[in-house]
Design a protein around this motif. Structure first.
Motif, PDB file in Angstrom:
ATOM      1  N   HIS A 207      54.677  52.287 -34.038  1.00 55.22           N
ATOM      2  CA  HIS A 207      55.212  51.188 -33.663  1.00 55.22           C
ATOM      3  C   HIS A 207      54.573  49.761 -34.178  1.00 55.22           C
ATOM      4  N   GLU A 208      53.616  50.282 -35.137  1.00 55.45           N
ATOM      5  CA  GLU A 208      53.245  48.954 -35.719  1.00 55.45           C
ATOM      6  C   GLU A 208      54.027  48.106 -36.457  1.00 55.45           C
ATOM      7  N   TRP A 209      55.082  48.875 -36.692  1.00 53.80           N
ATOM      8  CA  TRP A 209      56.013  47.980 -37.547  1.00 53.80           C
ATOM      9  C   TRP A 209      57.319  47.811 -36.552  1.00 53.80           C
ATOM     10  N   THR A 210      57.421  46.504 -35.926  1.00 53.51           N
ATOM     11  CA  THR A 210      58.472  46.121 -35.131  1.00 53.51           C
ATOM     12  C   THR A 210      59.538  45.811 -35.954  1.00 53.51           C
ATOM     13  N   HIS A 279      65.055  50.265 -31.084  1.00 54.41           N
ATOM     14  CA  HIS A 279      63.817  50.768 -30.293  1.00 54.41           C
ATOM     15  C   HIS A 279      62.419  50.158 -30.972  1.00 54.41           C
ATOM     16  N   HIS A 280      62.558  49.827 -32.272  1.00 55.13           N
ATOM     17  CA  HIS A 280      61.241  49.334 -32.827  1.00 55.13           C
ATOM     18  C   HIS A 280      61.024  47.931 -32.329  1.00 55.13           C
ATOM     19  N   LEU A 281      62.155  47.314 -31.980  1.00 51.31           N
ATOM     20  CA  LEU A 281      61.932  45.776 -31.656  1.00 51.31           C
ATOM     21  C   LEU A 281      61.293  45.978 -29.975  1.00 51.31           C
ATOM     22  N   LYS A 282      62.072  46.714 -28.961  1.00 52.87           N
ATOM     23  CA  LYS A 282      61.778  46.619 -27.593  1.00 52.87           C
ATOM     24  C   LYS A 282      61.059  47.734 -27.069  1.00 52.87           C
ATOM     25  N   PHE A 283      60.988  48.834 -28.034  1.00 54.27           N
ATOM     26  CA  PHE A 283      59.813  50.157 -27.564  1.00 54.27           C
ATOM     27  C   PHE A 283      60.580  51.048 -26.705  1.00 54.27           C
ATOM     28  N   THR A 284      61.252  50.549 -25.380  1.00 52.28           N
ATOM     29  CA  THR A 284      61.636  51.358 -24.420  1.00 52.28           C
ATOM     30  C   THR A 284      63.207  51.546 -24.276  1.00 52.28           C
ATOM     31  N   GLN A 285      63.717  51.400 -25.310  1.00 50.35           N
ATOM     32  CA  GLN A 285      65.210  51.700 -25.285  1.00 50.35           C
ATOM     33  C   GLN A 285      65.423  52.586 -26.780  1.00 50.35           C
ATOM     34  N   CYS A 286      66.457  53.516 -26.624  1.00 49.02           N
ATOM     35  CA  CYS A 286      67.056  54.102 -27.814  1.00 49.02           C
ATOM     36  C   CYS A 286      66.232  55.040 -28.404  1.00 49.02           C
ATOM     37  N   TYR A 287      65.748  56.155 -27.775  1.00 47.06           N
ATOM     38  CA  TYR A 287      64.921  57.050 -28.136  1.00 47.06           C
ATOM     39  C   TYR A 287      65.586  58.170 -29.065  1.00 47.06           C
ATOM     40  N   GLY A 288      66.598  58.382 -29.002  1.00 49.37           N
ATOM     41  CA  GLY A 288      67.480  59.443 -29.576  1.00 49.37           C
ATOM     42  C   GLY A 288      67.855  59.307 -30.883  1.00 49.37           C
ATOM     43  N   VAL A 289      68.634  60.107 -31.622  1.00 43.97           N
ATOM     44  CA  VAL A 289      69.314  60.292 -32.998  1.00 43.97           C
ATOM     45  C   VAL A 289      70.620  59.627 -32.864  1.00 43.97           C
ATOM     46  N   LEU A 290      71.404  60.719 -32.031  1.00 42.33           N
ATOM     47  CA  LEU A 290      72.746  60.267 -31.983  1.00 42.33           C
ATOM     48  C   LEU A 290      73.329  59.236 -30.792  1.00 42.33           C
ATOM     49  N   GLY A 291      72.362  59.180 -29.910  1.00 39.29           N
ATOM     50  CA  GLY A 291      72.579  58.306 -28.771  1.00 39.29           C
ATOM     51  C   GLY A 291      73.103  58.972 -27.664  1.00 39.29           C
ATOM     52  N   VAL A 292      73.474  60.262 -27.734  1.00 43.22           N
ATOM     53  CA  VAL A 292      74.163  60.741 -26.271  1.00 43.22           C
ATOM     54  C   VAL A 292      73.359  61.025 -25.310  1.00 43.22           C
ATOM     55  N   LEU A 293      72.047  61.329 -25.460  1.00 43.15           N
ATOM     56  CA  LEU A 293      70.976  61.683 -24.425  1.00 43.15           C
ATOM     57  C   LEU A 293      70.496  60.245 -24.012  1.00 43.15           C
ATOM     58  N   ASP A 294      70.609  59.514 -24.577  1.00 44.23           N
ATOM     59  CA  ASP A 294      70.150  57.937 -24.400  1.00 44.23           C
ATOM     60  C   ASP A 294      71.224  57.396 -23.237  1.00 44.23           C
ATOM     61  N   HIS A 295      72.548  57.741 -23.639  1.00 46.16           N
ATOM     62  CA  HIS A 295      73.718  57.288 -22.717  1.00 46.16           C
ATOM     63  C   HIS A 295      73.531  58.106 -21.214  1.00 46.16           C
TER      64      HIS A 295
END
Length: 308
Positions: A207-210, A279-295
């Motif tokens: 995450h050094e790269w935001t 996710h790189h910008l905010k850190f605590t959002q959008c953890y997955g690949v497809l987005g289904v589990l995030d939903h």
């Protein structure tokens, strides 16, 4: 007032359902289009080989058997090359093109699609060189020995270098299973790495790269590289006892996909990387690949609101 509140809740619920179905439709469209192109390419290449070089319908089987003869008694070397070096070639070929844009800002028809305007214009050369060294370390000092270590287990379970190639339809089934396993494993391993103790000592490096660029897809602590990069991708082939040809194509696809997710450009002819970029910008959002589990877990609500 209650009626208005209920109306707002129903509206929000409708929007969320629309987001998930929209995500699933986009995923189905991308995967379906890719498979159609792959079938067309496969048939076209085979036809041209038959037409111009007199190759039989078993051209690929013949080439595979030649490889087996060349590496007879040393199949572990063939496996290591196929499972690591071929995907690495795809990774650096694609990232080489992206690095030209990252370091020069040209051509403009690509750089103008940058997601985070004003970031990495151009990329800091010192940070870039440091990141490339880390990526190369992960690829050759971590991935290479770990993959070679896995060969005896794969050979015992299904022998990835067996003589008969898998059918195209079997590979499609494997691809579906691999994708589902990766989504689950990556989501939960990624969330685990965001726990304070793990984040500070392990995941913070990535995450050094935001504002990410393609090559930092593999810029990570070695423990993270094994637990959250390699394991989610390799567990499917391990469980399925997959052939080396399936493993090579799958890992190559994974590296191209994660490069796109980190590239920082929303190019019109590629899947959008905005989800992981956020996710790189905010850190605590959008953890997955497809987005289904995030939903399902509600870890994409802020991202959705930013797009509303």
């Amino acid at each position: 007032m209650k009626g208005e509140a209920g109306s707002v809740l129903r509206s929000e619920k409708s929007k969320q359902e629309g987001h998930i179905w929209g995500s699933m439709r986009r995923t189905a469209f991308i995967v379906g289009s890719g498979l159609l192109l792959l079938v067309a390419l496969w048939n076209s290449v085979t036809w041209h080989l038959q037409r111009f070089w007199g190759a039989s319908g078993f051209f690929w089987q013949g080439q595979w058997e030649r490889l087996l003869s060349t590496f007879e008694g040393k199949e572990w070397i063939l496996f290591t090359i196929g499972a690591t070096q071929v995907p690495v070639l795809f990774f650096w070929s694609f990232n080489g093109l992206l690095l030209v844009v990252d370091t020069t800002g040209k051509p403009n028809f690509i750089s103008r699609y940058r997601i985070q305007i004003g970031k990495n214009e151009p990329v800091d050369p010192v940070r870039l060189h440091q990141s490339i060294r880390t990526v190369l370390f992960n690829q050759y000092m971590v991935s290479l020995p770990v993959t070679a270590f896995l060969y005896p287990f794969l050979k015992w379970w299904g022998d990835p270098c067996r003589r008969e190639l898998p059918t195209f339809h079997w590979f499609l089934l494997e691809l579906t299973i691999f994708t589902l396993i990766e989504e689950v494993m990556f989501y939960y391993s990624h969330r685990l790495l965001h726990y304070p103790a793990f984040y500070k000592k392990i995941h913070k490096k990535h995450h050094e790269w935001t504002a990410p660029i393609g090559v930092i897809a593999l810029y990570a602590h070695p423990i993270e590289h094994v637990a959250s990069n390699m394991l989610p991708a390799m567990l499917g082939p391990l469980l399925m006892g997959s052939h080396l040809s399936s493993i090579t194509m799958w890992i190559s696809l994974v590296l191209i996909t994660t490069t796109i997710s980190h590239c920082g450009y929303h190019l019109p002819f590629l899947p959008s990387p905005e989800f992981h970029d956020y996710h790189h910008l905010k850190f605590t959002q959008c953890y997955g690949v497809l987005g289904v589990l995030d939903h399902l877990h509600g870890t994409d609500t802020v991202y959705k609101q930013s797009k509303a």
